[in-house]
Design a protein around this motif. Structure first.
Motif, PDB file in Angstrom:
ATOM      1  N   PRO A  30      22.093  51.307 -51.251  1.00  0.00           N
ATOM      2  CA  PRO A  30      21.950  50.015 -50.540  1.00  0.00           C
ATOM      3  C   PRO A  30      23.151  49.707 -49.643  1.00  0.00           C
ATOM      4  O   PRO A  30      22.972  49.286 -48.495  1.00  0.00           O
ATOM      5  CB  PRO A  30      21.817  48.996 -51.671  1.00  0.00           C
ATOM      6  CG  PRO A  30      21.276  49.776 -52.816  1.00  0.00           C
ATOM      7  CD  PRO A  30      21.872  51.152 -52.702  1.00  0.00           C
ATOM      8  N   CYS A  31      24.372  49.912 -50.121  1.00  0.00           N
ATOM      9  CA  CYS A  31      25.545  49.634 -49.277  1.00  0.00           C
ATOM     10  C   CYS A  31      25.602  50.574 -48.075  1.00  0.00           C
ATOM     11  O   CYS A  31      26.062  50.192 -47.000  1.00  0.00           O
ATOM     12  CB  CYS A  31      26.834  49.741 -50.089  1.00  0.00           C
ATOM     13  SG  CYS A  31      27.090  48.349 -51.216  1.00  0.00           S
ATOM     14  N   SER A  32      25.120  51.807 -48.248  1.00  0.00           N
ATOM     15  CA  SER A  32      25.172  52.780 -47.155  1.00  0.00           C
ATOM     16  C   SER A  32      24.178  52.441 -46.050  1.00  0.00           C
ATOM     17  O   SER A  32      24.213  53.040 -44.986  1.00  0.00           O
ATOM     18  CB  SER A  32      24.851  54.177 -47.684  1.00  0.00           C
ATOM     19  OG  SER A  32      23.446  54.306 -47.911  1.00  0.00           O
ATOM     20  N   ASP A  33      23.277  51.518 -46.363  1.00  0.00           N
ATOM     21  CA  ASP A  33      22.230  51.142 -45.410  1.00  0.00           C
ATOM     22  C   ASP A  33      21.240  52.279 -45.178  1.00  0.00           C
ATOM     23  O   ASP A  33      20.564  52.317 -44.152  1.00  0.00           O
ATOM     24  CB  ASP A  33      22.859  50.698 -44.079  1.00  0.00           C
ATOM     25  CG  ASP A  33      22.028  49.612 -43.422  1.00  0.00           C
ATOM     26  OD1 ASP A  33      21.260  48.937 -44.129  1.00  0.00           O
ATOM     27  OD2 ASP A  33      22.128  49.442 -42.197  1.00  0.00           O
ATOM     28  N   TYR A  34      21.169  53.201 -46.123  1.00  0.00           N
ATOM     29  CA  TYR A  34      20.168  54.272 -46.037  1.00  0.00           C
ATOM     30  C   TYR A  34      18.892  53.906 -46.809  1.00  0.00           C
ATOM     31  O   TYR A  34      18.120  54.772 -47.182  1.00  0.00           O
ATOM     32  CB  TYR A  34      20.718  55.577 -46.640  1.00  0.00           C
ATOM     33  CG  TYR A  34      21.902  56.179 -45.916  1.00  0.00           C
ATOM     34  CD1 TYR A  34      22.136  55.923 -44.579  1.00  0.00           C
ATOM     35  CD2 TYR A  34      22.772  57.033 -46.588  1.00  0.00           C
ATOM     36  CE1 TYR A  34      23.225  56.488 -43.927  1.00  0.00           C
ATOM     37  CE2 TYR A  34      23.860  57.607 -45.942  1.00  0.00           C
ATOM     38  CZ  TYR A  34      24.087  57.325 -44.619  1.00  0.00           C
ATOM     39  OH  TYR A  34      25.157  57.890 -43.980  1.00  0.00           O
ATOM     40  N   THR A  35      18.702  52.633 -47.063  1.00  0.00           N
ATOM     41  CA  THR A  35      17.599  52.239 -47.949  1.00  0.00           C
ATOM     42  C   THR A  35      16.251  52.193 -47.253  1.00  0.00           C
ATOM     43  O   THR A  35      15.225  52.375 -47.876  1.00  0.00           O
ATOM     44  CB  THR A  35      17.821  50.831 -48.526  1.00  0.00           C
ATOM     45  OG1 THR A  35      17.921  49.914 -47.433  1.00  0.00           O
ATOM     46  CG2 THR A  35      19.053  50.781 -49.374  1.00  0.00           C
TER      47      THR A  35
END
Lengths: 212, 212
Positions: free
Chosen positions: A196-201
């Motif tokens: 989620p923090c990586s924005d790869y969600t």
């Protein structure tokens, strides 16, 4: 009908499933048959896999709950998965013992589809809101019908399924500070992050919402 | 410890899960908290979604079984899914009421990891084979610890999740003759086929085995 041939579903399985419908018992019977064919009992720990050929966006998926309950192949133990074929079948795979597939015969699907229960369901009425006598009729049908009239059973000699090797290793996300199991750590600007923090969600959400 | 604060798990939930371990009760407690936060009761039919941030290839996934059992968001009813983030958290999303996330605090994960139970589990010993007193100690810990010491609870104002619109429409595969729900019919040389007959299966098996 010989009462011995009527499938009895334990009360707790109904409680787990949450409502009374004909599909959960179908899955329960599928699991019973597959376990008999592979000569295994209810699996308390791990060591087997249930694979449902069901997908999303169509009826009859409730059968997965019955299959999980009777076999012990639960979703939480990572022993149950959907194959997303949109077919009313379940597979039990026990490494070393083989795989067996149980399909709800097309003729029985046709017969089932004529039941009054589906008049309600097609209007979007939830199972718990369908008149009890209508529910009872369709549930009795699936509990009492002969195995031969309902199910096609086959061995799958080449079937295999596995999970990646497990690991306890975890690390903290450098952004939110929460623990992440290593397999799911992602790198962003050289720092480990959770998905989620990586924005790869977004891709995963799309998979869940649209592709299946 | 005030006995009123000790979480009581119904026997049938243990029976469903199949063995005694600390994770199922953690998921059960997560579900209780999320339901309280959103002011909902156990959901017998449909209308809510449980999303686990767990993935595969790591421990603690058993918590999904506890979460399903207490909330009624079962995998068979298509109300439970993994998000595959590898994090020890569950989300309950109730359209119209919002979403709440419950994370097992990192400090508690550290505390839990010191328990003797994990000495056995890291050797690959199944939960049912771990000495009962060792199991009891870790299960009591997760049933008795205060909510504040175990869980971080947060609202997810932007969270959304959905399923495609359901359809009863199905047709027969032109090769094997079995029924397929329309969403999963594939075309091969102008003829409708099921996914296995179409030979388009391999990508899904790979997804399940390796990519998650």
């Amino acid at each position: 009908m010989d009462p011995k041939t009527v499938t009895k579903i334990p009360d707790w399985v109904w409680e787990f499933h949450g409502h009374t419908c004909p599909f959960m018992p179908i899955g329960y019977r599928m699991g019973q048959i597959a376990m008999r064919e592979l000569d295994v009992k209810h699996i308390g720990d791990h060591g087997a896999f249930g694979l449902s050929e069901m997908g999303v966006g169509h009826p009859q998926t409730c059968m997965i709950d019955g299959f999980m309950a009777v076999t012990g192949c639960t979703y939480g133990k990572l022993m149950m998965e959907r194959l997303n074929y949109g077919k009313v079948a379940c597979i039990l795979f026990v490494p070393g013992k083989g795989a067996v597939r149980v399909y709800l015969k097309s003729e029985f699907q046709d017969e089932l589809g004529k039941q009054e229960f589906f008049v309600y369901r097609k209007k979007g009425i939830e199972p718990s809101q369908v008149p009890p006598d209508v529910v009872k009729k369709v549930v009795d049908l699936v509990l009492e019908a002969s195995e031969a009239s309902m199910f096609a059973v086959s061995r799958l000699p080449d079937f295999t399924f596995g999970r990646p090797k497990g690991s306890f290793a975890k690390m903290k996300c450098s952004t939110c500070g929460e623990y992440v199991f290593e397999r799911y750590v992602r790198m962003v600007d050289g720092r480990p992050e959770c998905i989620p923090c990586s924005d790869y969600t977004q891709s995963w959400v799309n998979v869940l919402k649209g592709v299946q």
